[in-house]
Design a protein around this motif. Structure first.
Motif, PDB file in Angstrom:
ATOM      1  N   ALA A 108       0.832  -1.206   0.000  1.00  0.00           N
ATOM      2  CA  ALA A 108       0.000   0.000   0.000  1.00  0.00           C
ATOM      3  C   ALA A 108       0.869   1.259   0.000  1.00  0.00           C
ATOM      4  CB  ALA A 108      -0.930  -0.009   1.208  1.00  0.00           C
ATOM      5  N   ALA A 109       1.955   1.248   0.784  1.00  0.00           N
ATOM      6  CA  ALA A 109       2.873   2.394   0.785  1.00  0.00           C
ATOM      7  C   ALA A 109       3.544   2.565  -0.570  1.00  0.00           C
ATOM      8  CB  ALA A 109       3.924   2.200   1.880  1.00  0.00           C
ATOM      9  N   SER A 110       3.867   1.461  -1.224  1.00  0.00           N
ATOM     10  CA  SER A 110       4.464   1.546  -2.554  1.00  0.00           C
ATOM     11  C   SER A 110       3.477   2.122  -3.570  1.00  0.00           C
ATOM     12  CB  SER A 110       4.925   0.156  -2.995  1.00  0.00           C
ATOM     13  OG  SER A 110       5.506   0.200  -4.275  1.00  0.00           O
ATOM     14  N   ALA A 111       2.207   1.757  -3.445  1.00  0.00           N
ATOM     15  CA  ALA A 111       1.189   2.325  -4.333  1.00  0.00           C
ATOM     16  C   ALA A 111       1.055   3.831  -4.120  1.00  0.00           C
ATOM     17  CB  ALA A 111      -0.147   1.631  -4.089  1.00  0.00           C
ATOM     18  N   VAL A 112       1.151   4.266  -2.869  1.00  0.00           N
ATOM     19  CA  VAL A 112       1.121   5.706  -2.581  1.00  0.00           C
ATOM     20  C   VAL A 112       2.323   6.401  -3.223  1.00  0.00           C
ATOM     21  CG1 VAL A 112       1.255   7.419  -0.733  1.00  0.00           C
ATOM     22  CG2 VAL A 112      -0.223   5.425  -0.478  1.00  0.00           C
ATOM     23  N   GLY A 113       3.494   5.760  -3.156  1.00  0.00           N
ATOM     24  CA  GLY A 113       4.677   6.340  -3.787  1.00  0.00           C
ATOM     25  C   GLY A 113       4.530   6.462  -5.294  1.00  0.00           C
ATOM     26  N   ALA A 114       3.943   5.444  -5.932  1.00  0.00           N
ATOM     27  CA  ALA A 114       3.714   5.523  -7.377  1.00  0.00           C
ATOM     28  C   ALA A 114       2.727   6.637  -7.717  1.00  0.00           C
ATOM     29  CB  ALA A 114       3.196   4.179  -7.887  1.00  0.00           C
ATOM     30  N   TYR A 115       1.705   6.800  -6.896  1.00  0.00           N
ATOM     31  CA  TYR A 115       0.745   7.885  -7.124  1.00  0.00           C
ATOM     32  C   TYR A 115       1.415   9.250  -6.964  1.00  0.00           C
ATOM     33  CZ  TYR A 115      -3.242  10.966  -6.462  1.00  0.00           C
ATOM     34  OH  TYR A 115      -4.135  12.008  -6.567  1.00  0.00           O
ATOM     35  N   LEU A 116       2.311   9.365  -5.992  1.00  0.00           N
ATOM     36  CA  LEU A 116       3.025  10.633  -5.809  1.00  0.00           C
ATOM     37  C   LEU A 116       3.880  10.964  -7.024  1.00  0.00           C
ATOM     38  CD1 LEU A 116       4.130  10.405  -2.052  1.00  0.00           C
ATOM     39  CD2 LEU A 116       2.346  11.866  -3.043  1.00  0.00           C
ATOM     40  N   HIS A 117       4.482   9.946  -7.634  1.00  0.00           N
ATOM     41  CA  HIS A 117       5.262  10.226  -8.840  1.00  0.00           C
ATOM     42  C   HIS A 117       4.359  10.666  -9.990  1.00  0.00           C
ATOM     43  CE1 HIS A 117       8.175   9.910 -12.062  1.00  0.00           C
ATOM     44  NE2 HIS A 117       7.279   9.179 -12.726  1.00  0.00           N
ATOM     45  N   ILE A 118       3.208  10.009 -10.143  1.00  0.00           N
ATOM     46  CA  ILE A 118       2.300  10.395 -11.226  1.00  0.00           C
ATOM     47  C   ILE A 118       1.793  11.822 -11.022  1.00  0.00           C
ATOM     48  CG2 ILE A 118       0.075   9.864 -12.295  1.00  0.00           C
ATOM     49  CD1 ILE A 118       0.618   6.919 -11.665  1.00  0.00           C
ATOM     50  N   ALA A 119       1.562  12.190  -9.760  1.00  0.00           N
ATOM     51  CA  ALA A 119       1.031  13.526  -9.484  1.00  0.00           C
ATOM     52  C   ALA A 119       2.118  14.596  -9.466  1.00  0.00           C
ATOM     53  CB  ALA A 119       0.289  13.515  -8.148  1.00  0.00           C
ATOM     54  N   LEU A 120       3.296  14.273  -8.913  1.00  0.00           N
ATOM     55  CA  LEU A 120       4.334  15.288  -8.704  1.00  0.00           C
ATOM     56  C   LEU A 120       5.604  15.057  -9.515  1.00  0.00           C
ATOM     57  CD1 LEU A 120       4.010  15.519  -4.808  1.00  0.00           C
ATOM     58  CD2 LEU A 120       2.909  16.991  -6.522  1.00  0.00           C
ATOM     59  N   ASN A 121       5.728  13.881 -10.132  1.00  0.00           N
ATOM     60  CA  ASN A 121       6.905  13.553 -10.943  1.00  0.00           C
ATOM     61  C   ASN A 121       8.194  13.669 -10.111  1.00  0.00           C
ATOM     62  OD1 ASN A 121       8.380  12.785 -13.157  1.00  0.00           O
ATOM     63  ND2 ASN A 121       8.319  14.785 -14.173  1.00  0.00           N
ATOM     64  N   ILE A 122       8.252  12.892  -9.045  1.00  0.00           N
ATOM     65  CA  ILE A 122       9.400  12.970  -8.132  1.00  0.00           C
ATOM     66  C   ILE A 122      10.270  11.720  -8.185  1.00  0.00           C
ATOM     67  CG2 ILE A 122       8.225  14.533  -6.542  1.00  0.00           C
ATOM     68  CD1 ILE A 122       7.581  12.131  -4.792  1.00  0.00           C
ATOM     69  N   GLY A 123       9.887  10.723  -8.960  1.00  0.00           N
ATOM     70  CA  GLY A 123      10.655   9.482  -9.006  1.00  0.00           C
ATOM     71  C   GLY A 123      11.886   9.603  -9.879  1.00  0.00           C
ATOM     72  N   LEU A 159       9.575   4.866  -1.310  1.00  0.00           N
ATOM     73  CA  LEU A 159      10.586   5.279  -2.288  1.00  0.00           C
ATOM     74  C   LEU A 159      10.699   4.289  -3.442  1.00  0.00           C
ATOM     75  CD1 LEU A 159      13.334   6.544   0.188  1.00  0.00           C
ATOM     76  CD2 LEU A 159      11.791   7.927  -1.220  1.00  0.00           C
ATOM     77  N   GLU A 160      10.471   3.018  -3.157  1.00  0.00           N
ATOM     78  CA  GLU A 160      10.457   2.023  -4.233  1.00  0.00           C
ATOM     79  C   GLU A 160       9.301   2.285  -5.195  1.00  0.00           C
ATOM     80  OE1 GLU A 160      11.661  -1.292  -6.440  1.00  0.00           O
ATOM     81  OE2 GLU A 160      12.683  -0.297  -4.772  1.00  0.00           O
ATOM     82  N   GLY A 161       8.153   2.657  -4.646  1.00  0.00           N
ATOM     83  CA  GLY A 161       7.018   2.985  -5.502  1.00  0.00           C
ATOM     84  C   GLY A 161       7.272   4.201  -6.372  1.00  0.00           C
ATOM     85  N   THR A 162       7.912   5.218  -5.807  1.00  0.00           N
ATOM     86  CA  THR A 162       8.252   6.390  -6.620  1.00  0.00           C
ATOM     87  C   THR A 162       9.325   6.058  -7.659  1.00  0.00           C
ATOM     88  OG1 THR A 162       9.850   7.059  -4.910  1.00  0.00           O
ATOM     89  CG2 THR A 162       7.642   8.006  -4.799  1.00  0.00           C
ATOM     90  N   SER A 163      10.198   5.097  -7.360  1.00  0.00           N
ATOM     91  CA  SER A 163      11.254   4.731  -8.316  1.00  0.00           C
ATOM     92  C   SER A 163      10.685   4.011  -9.534  1.00  0.00           C
ATOM     93  CB  SER A 163      12.299   3.852  -7.627  1.00  0.00           C
ATOM     94  OG  SER A 163      12.900   4.538  -6.545  1.00  0.00           O
ATOM     95  N   ILE A 164       9.691   3.152  -9.324  1.00  0.00           N
ATOM     96  CA  ILE A 164       9.065   2.480 -10.467  1.00  0.00           C
ATOM     97  C   ILE A 164       7.878   3.283 -10.995  1.00  0.00           C
ATOM     98  CG2 ILE A 164       9.792   0.217  -9.639  1.00  0.00           C
ATOM     99  CD1 ILE A 164       6.921  -0.258  -8.698  1.00  0.00           C
ATOM    100  N   GLY A 165       7.709   4.493 -10.467  1.00  0.00           N
ATOM    101  CA  GLY A 165       6.619   5.356 -10.918  1.00  0.00           C
ATOM    102  C   GLY A 165       6.653   5.682 -12.398  1.00  0.00           C
ATOM    103  N   PRO A 166       7.836   5.969 -12.999  1.00  0.00           N
ATOM    104  CA  PRO A 166       7.852   6.244 -14.441  1.00  0.00           C
ATOM    105  C   PRO A 166       7.288   5.107 -15.286  1.00  0.00           C
ATOM    106  CG  PRO A 166       9.897   6.972 -13.443  1.00  0.00           C
ATOM    107  CD  PRO A 166       9.138   6.254 -12.378  1.00  0.00           C
ATOM    108  N   LEU A 167       7.617   3.863 -14.936  1.00  0.00           N
ATOM    109  CA  LEU A 167       7.073   2.727 -15.678  1.00  0.00           C
ATOM    110  C   LEU A 167       5.558   2.633 -15.497  1.00  0.00           C
ATOM    111  CD1 LEU A 167       7.579   0.152 -17.356  1.00  0.00           C
ATOM    112  CD2 LEU A 167       7.945  -1.058 -15.196  1.00  0.00           C
ATOM    113  N   ILE A 168       5.096   2.859 -14.279  1.00  0.00           N
ATOM    114  CA  ILE A 168       3.654   2.805 -14.021  1.00  0.00           C
ATOM    115  C   ILE A 168       2.932   3.938 -14.749  1.00  0.00           C
ATOM    116  CG2 ILE A 168       1.925   3.028 -12.193  1.00  0.00           C
ATOM    117  CD1 ILE A 168       3.822   1.545 -10.355  1.00  0.00           C
ATOM    118  N   LYS A 169       3.569   5.097 -14.835  1.00  0.00           N
ATOM    119  CA  LYS A 169       2.956   6.208 -15.557  1.00  0.00           C
ATOM    120  C   LYS A 169       2.826   5.900 -17.041  1.00  0.00           C
ATOM    121  CE  LYS A 169       3.277  11.190 -16.199  1.00  0.00           C
ATOM    122  NZ  LYS A 169       4.074  12.417 -15.928  1.00  0.00           N
ATOM    123  N   VAL A 170       3.837   5.253 -17.604  1.00  0.00           N
ATOM    124  CA  VAL A 170       3.758   4.845 -19.012  1.00  0.00           C
ATOM    125  C   VAL A 170       2.597   3.874 -19.221  1.00  0.00           C
ATOM    126  CG1 VAL A 170       4.963   3.581 -20.830  1.00  0.00           C
ATOM    127  CG2 VAL A 170       6.192   5.258 -19.465  1.00  0.00           C
TER     128      VAL A 170
END
Length: 308
Positions: A108-123, A159-170
Motif C-alpha cells: 500500500a505504501a508503494s502504491a502511494v509512492g507511485a501515485y506521488l510520482h504520477i502527481a508530482l513527478n518525483i521518481g 521510495l520504491e514505488g516512486t522509483s518504479i513510478g515512471p514505468l507505471i505512468k507509461v
C-alpha cells in the motif's frame, strides 16, 4: 430274560410292510423332525454368506483407502494436504500472519509512492538511492526497535514505488487496464507459489537457493555487459523473461526459508516482509514490461494494417 429292543432292521421292515397311509404318516413325521435342522442349516448358511459379504466389503474398503492414501502420498497433493499445516507450528503460523500483513501495508505504501510520482513527478535516481539507504539503515537497527524498523520499511516501500513510478505512468498513459492486469497476475502468481511453498514439506525447495543465486549472478553479468556494449530488443526481452523466472523461484525459496528460520527462532517479521516485498515488486515490474511490449507491438501492427 429282558425284552429285546427293536433293531433298525425291524423298524425298516415294519415301515416297508406298513400300509401306504402309514408310510406317508411316517415320512411326514421324519420331515417334521428334519425341518428344524434344515432351518438351522439355512440360517447358518445365510449368516456365513452375510459375514463373507461384510468381510469382502471391508477388504475392498481397506484396499481403496490404501490405494487412495498411496496415490496421495505419491503425488504429494490433495485436499487433505491443502488443509494440513501440522508441519508448521502455531507460533510460526502467527509469524506468517504478521509477515503477510506487513507485506500488504508495504505494498500500500508503494502504491502511494507511485501515485506521488504520477502527481508530482518525483521518481528517479534519487528515490532509488533513498530506497537502498533506507533498507541498509533498517538492517543496521536492532531487532527490538520495531517501530523504527517498521517506519524504515514503509519509507523504503514508498521510495520504491516512486522509483518504479515512471514505468507505471507509461502503463497508465498507454492503457490503465494493463496495470490492473499486471498487478492481478502478480498477486495470483505470488499466492500460488506461496501456497505451494507452505503446503510442501519442510526444506523441500531450499535446494533451489544455489540455482537461483547462480541465475541472479548471470542476470547481473548480462545487465553489466548490456550497459557496456549495448543490447537489442531480443537480448532485453531475454533478460526480462529470465529475471521473471528467477524471481518466481525466489518467491518459493524465500517463503520456505522464512518458515525454516521461524522454526529456528528467527521471528523478524519486518525483514521477512521486506524480502517478499522485493520479490513481489521484481515480478510486477517484469510482467508489466512484457505486457507493455506486447501491447505496443499489437498497436504497431494495427497502424501498419491501416496504412497499407
Amino acid at each position: 430274560m429282558p425284552p429285546r429292543r427293536p433293531s433298525l432292521f425291524t423298524g425298516r421292515a415294519k415301515s416297508r410292510n406298513a400300509s401306504p397311509s402309514n408310510r406317508n404318516s411316517i415320512q411326514k413325521r421324519r420331515l417334521g423332525e428334519d425341518e428344524p435342522a434344515a432351518h438351522t442349516l439355512r440360517a447358518c448358511e445365510r449368516r456365513g454368506s452375510i459375514r463373507e459379504g461384510r468381510e469382502g466389503e471391508r477388504e475392498m474398503d481397506a484396499f481403496y483407502s490404501a490405494s487412495s492414501a498411496y496415490g496421495a502420498a505419491a503425488s504429494g497433493w490433495g485436499y487433505d494436504s491443502l488443509k494440513n499445516f501440522r508441519q508448521i507450528s502455531p507460533a510460526v503460523q502467527s509469524h506468517l500472519k504478521l509477515v503477510y500483513l506487513t507485506l500488504c501495508v508495504a505494498l500500500a505504501a508503494s502504491a502511494v509512492g507511485a501515485y506521488l510520482h504520477i502527481a508530482l513527478n518525483i521518481g528517479g535516481m534519487l528515490t532509488m538511492l533513498g530506497c537502498v539507504g533506507s533498507i541498509a539503515w533498517l538492517f543496521a537497527v536492532p531487532v527490538y526497535e520495531e517501530r523504527k524498523r517498521f517506519g524504515l520499511l514503509l519509507t523504503a516501500a514508498l521510495l520504491e514505488g516512486t522509483s518504479i513510478g515512471p514505468l507505471i505512468k507509461v502503463a497508465v498513459d498507454f492503457d490503465p487496464s494493463i496495470l490492473v492486469t499486471a498487478f492481478v497476475g502478480t498477486a495470483i502468481a505470488f499466492g500460488c507459489f506461496t501456497c505451494a511453498a507452505i503446503v510442501a514439506k519442510r526444506r523441500e525447495y531450499l535446494y533451489l537457493g544455489g540455482l537461483l543465486s547462480s541465475g541472479l549472478s548471470i542476470l547481473l553479468w548480462l545487465q553489466l555487459a548490456a550497459s557496456i556494449f549495448g543490447h537489442g530488443t531480443s537480448s532485453f526481452m531475454f533478460e526480462v523473461y529470465f529475471g521473471l523466472l528467477i524471481f518466481l523461484g525466489y518467491m518459493v525459496y524465500d517463503t520456505q526459508e522464512i518458515i525454516e528460520r521461524a522454526h529456528h527462532g528467527d521471528m523478524d517479521y519486518i525483514k521477512h516482509a521486506l524480502t517478499l516485498f522485493t520479490d513481489f515488486v521484481a515480478v510486477l515490474v517484469r510482467i508489466l514490461v512484457v505486457m507493455l511490449k506486447n501491447a505496443s507491438d499489437k498497436s504497431e501492427e494495427k497502424k501498419r494494417k491501416k496504412r497499407s
